[in-house]
Design a protein around this motif. Structure first.
Motif, PDB file in Angstrom:
ATOM      1  N   TYR A 163      24.931  44.331  43.113  1.00  0.00           N
ATOM      2  CA  TYR A 163      24.599  43.837  41.774  1.00  0.00           C
ATOM      3  C   TYR A 163      23.832  42.529  41.897  1.00  0.00           C
ATOM      4  CZ  TYR A 163      25.293  42.617  36.850  1.00  0.00           C
ATOM      5  OH  TYR A 163      25.089  42.310  35.531  1.00  0.00           O
ATOM      6  N   ARG A 164      22.892  42.281  40.977  1.00  0.00           N
ATOM      7  CA  ARG A 164      22.178  40.999  40.923  1.00  0.00           C
ATOM      8  C   ARG A 164      22.430  40.354  39.573  1.00  0.00           C
ATOM      9  NH1 ARG A 164      17.478  38.379  39.077  1.00  0.00           N
ATOM     10  NH2 ARG A 164      16.786  40.198  37.930  1.00  0.00           N
ATOM     11  N   TYR A 165      22.752  39.059  39.595  1.00  0.00           N
ATOM     12  CA  TYR A 165      22.979  38.305  38.362  1.00  0.00           C
ATOM     13  C   TYR A 165      21.678  37.685  37.874  1.00  0.00           C
ATOM     14  CZ  TYR A 165      27.970  38.627  39.253  1.00  0.00           C
ATOM     15  OH  TYR A 165      29.231  39.104  39.459  1.00  0.00           O
ATOM     16  N   GLU A 166      21.495  37.652  36.553  1.00  0.00           N
ATOM     17  CA  GLU A 166      20.381  36.922  35.963  1.00  0.00           C
ATOM     18  C   GLU A 166      20.629  35.427  36.161  1.00  0.00           C
ATOM     19  OE1 GLU A 166      17.721  38.352  34.574  1.00  0.00           O
ATOM     20  OE2 GLU A 166      18.533  40.357  34.914  1.00  0.00           O
ATOM     21  N   ASN A 167      19.573  34.606  36.036  1.00  0.00           N
ATOM     22  CA  ASN A 167      19.722  33.161  36.247  1.00  0.00           C
ATOM     23  C   ASN A 167      20.742  32.548  35.304  1.00  0.00           C
ATOM     24  OD1 ASN A 167      17.869  33.119  38.304  1.00  0.00           O
ATOM     25  ND2 ASN A 167      16.143  32.570  36.988  1.00  0.00           N
ATOM     26  N   GLN A 168      20.736  32.967  34.047  1.00  0.00           N
ATOM     27  CA  GLN A 168      21.679  32.441  33.066  1.00  0.00           C
ATOM     28  C   GLN A 168      23.117  32.785  33.454  1.00  0.00           C
ATOM     29  OE1 GLN A 168      20.870  33.963  29.160  1.00  0.00           O
ATOM     30  NE2 GLN A 168      22.845  33.346  28.330  1.00  0.00           N
ATOM     31  N   ASP A 169      23.333  34.008  33.941  1.00  0.00           N
ATOM     32  CA  ASP A 169      24.665  34.423  34.356  1.00  0.00           C
ATOM     33  C   ASP A 169      25.105  33.662  35.605  1.00  0.00           C
ATOM     34  OD1 ASP A 169      24.565  36.195  32.259  1.00  0.00           O
ATOM     35  OD2 ASP A 169      24.014  37.905  33.502  1.00  0.00           O
ATOM     36  N   ASP A 213      18.524  34.098  44.457  1.00  0.00           N
ATOM     37  CA  ASP A 213      19.254  34.902  43.481  1.00  0.00           C
ATOM     38  C   ASP A 213      20.721  34.996  43.900  1.00  0.00           C
ATOM     39  OD1 ASP A 213      17.148  35.422  41.822  1.00  0.00           O
ATOM     40  OD2 ASP A 213      16.816  37.468  42.491  1.00  0.00           O
ATOM     41  N   VAL A 214      21.594  35.077  42.907  1.00  0.00           N
ATOM     42  CA  VAL A 214      23.013  35.296  43.169  1.00  0.00           C
ATOM     43  C   VAL A 214      23.280  36.788  43.034  1.00  0.00           C
ATOM     44  CG1 VAL A 214      25.355  34.795  42.389  1.00  0.00           C
ATOM     45  CG2 VAL A 214      23.630  32.992  42.355  1.00  0.00           C
ATOM     46  N   VAL A 215      23.915  37.372  44.043  1.00  0.00           N
ATOM     47  CA  VAL A 215      24.162  38.808  44.086  1.00  0.00           C
ATOM     48  C   VAL A 215      25.613  39.064  44.476  1.00  0.00           C
ATOM     49  CG1 VAL A 215      21.771  39.419  44.635  1.00  0.00           C
ATOM     50  CG2 VAL A 215      23.372  38.961  46.487  1.00  0.00           C
ATOM     51  N   LEU A 216      26.047  40.292  44.246  1.00  0.00           N
ATOM     52  CA  LEU A 216      27.322  40.765  44.792  1.00  0.00           C
ATOM     53  C   LEU A 216      26.999  41.650  45.983  1.00  0.00           C
ATOM     54  CD1 LEU A 216      29.551  41.860  41.770  1.00  0.00           C
ATOM     55  CD2 LEU A 216      29.889  39.934  43.299  1.00  0.00           C
ATOM     56  N   VAL A 217      27.712  41.437  47.089  1.00  0.00           N
ATOM     57  CA  VAL A 217      27.508  42.285  48.255  1.00  0.00           C
ATOM     58  C   VAL A 217      28.823  42.932  48.664  1.00  0.00           C
ATOM     59  CG1 VAL A 217      25.530  40.984  49.112  1.00  0.00           C
ATOM     60  CG2 VAL A 217      27.808  40.391  49.905  1.00  0.00           C
ATOM     61  N   HIS A 221      33.151  29.800  40.100  1.00  0.00           N
ATOM     62  CA  HIS A 221      33.256  30.992  40.937  1.00  0.00           C
ATOM     63  C   HIS A 221      32.383  30.886  42.191  1.00  0.00           C
ATOM     64  CE1 HIS A 221      35.668  33.044  37.961  1.00  0.00           C
ATOM     65  NE2 HIS A 221      34.742  32.820  37.050  1.00  0.00           N
ATOM     66  N   ILE A 222      31.226  30.207  42.055  1.00  0.00           N
ATOM     67  CA  ILE A 222      30.314  30.043  43.195  1.00  0.00           C
ATOM     68  C   ILE A 222      29.884  28.580  43.269  1.00  0.00           C
ATOM     69  CG2 ILE A 222      29.441  32.403  43.230  1.00  0.00           C
ATOM     70  CD1 ILE A 222      27.023  31.448  41.620  1.00  0.00           C
ATOM     71  N   MET A 244      32.560  40.925  37.632  1.00  0.00           N
ATOM     72  CA  MET A 244      33.211  40.174  38.699  1.00  0.00           C
ATOM     73  C   MET A 244      33.369  41.079  39.917  1.00  0.00           C
ATOM     74  SD  MET A 244      33.342  37.330  37.345  1.00  0.00           S
ATOM     75  CE  MET A 244      34.363  36.239  38.286  1.00  0.00           C
ATOM     76  N   PRO A 245      33.534  40.481  41.113  1.00  0.00           N
ATOM     77  CA  PRO A 245      33.610  41.305  42.331  1.00  0.00           C
ATOM     78  C   PRO A 245      34.834  42.211  42.355  1.00  0.00           C
ATOM     79  CG  PRO A 245      33.488  38.957  42.857  1.00  0.00           C
ATOM     80  CD  PRO A 245      33.598  39.072  41.386  1.00  0.00           C
ATOM     81  N   ASP A 246      34.650  43.420  42.894  1.00  0.00           N
ATOM     82  CA  ASP A 246      35.781  44.301  43.161  1.00  0.00           C
ATOM     83  C   ASP A 246      36.513  43.782  44.392  1.00  0.00           C
ATOM     84  OD1 ASP A 246      35.080  45.922  41.023  1.00  0.00           O
ATOM     85  OD2 ASP A 246      33.855  47.252  42.258  1.00  0.00           O
TER      86      ASP A 246
END
Length: 96
Positions: free
Chosen positions: A79-85, A61-65, A94-95, A14-16
């Motif tokens: 960070y990059r999330y896999e499609n399943q995640d 792709d869903v990423v954390l920035v 969350h998104i 999860m995001p910091d």
């Protein structure tokens, strides 16, 4: 089967405090992508050197920035999330 089986739910990163969820909207080249962040801001995000060869980032792709403190329209991908995640994050709200 383990005792704490909760339907295949993964324990996701999860995001910091200073990170936000984002979706990659466009590939710009030169290790840069355009992202739409969860806080509603479009940013130019940089793919750091440690991720360039190991993590393949594509459109949608869903990423954390981590937005820059001194320039809000730019950010670093952390960070990059896999499609399943990413699907799990959408299911949990969350998104979008």
């Amino acid at each position: 089967m383990s005792d704490n089986d909760d339907g295949g739910r993964n324990d996701l990163r999860m995001p910091d405090d200073d990170e936000v969820f984002a979706t990659v909207t466009d590939m710009l080249g030169a290790n840069r992508v355009k992202v739409r962040c969860a806080d509603g801001v479009e940013r130019t995000a940089r793919i750091p050197g440690k991720m360039q060869k190991r993590v393949w980032i594509r459109e949608d792709d869903v990423v954390l920035v981590d937005p820059w403190d001194w320039q809000d329209e730019k950010a670093d991908i952390t960070y990059r999330y896999e499609n399943q995640d990413a699907d799990q994050l959408r299911e949990e709200g969350h998104i979008n």
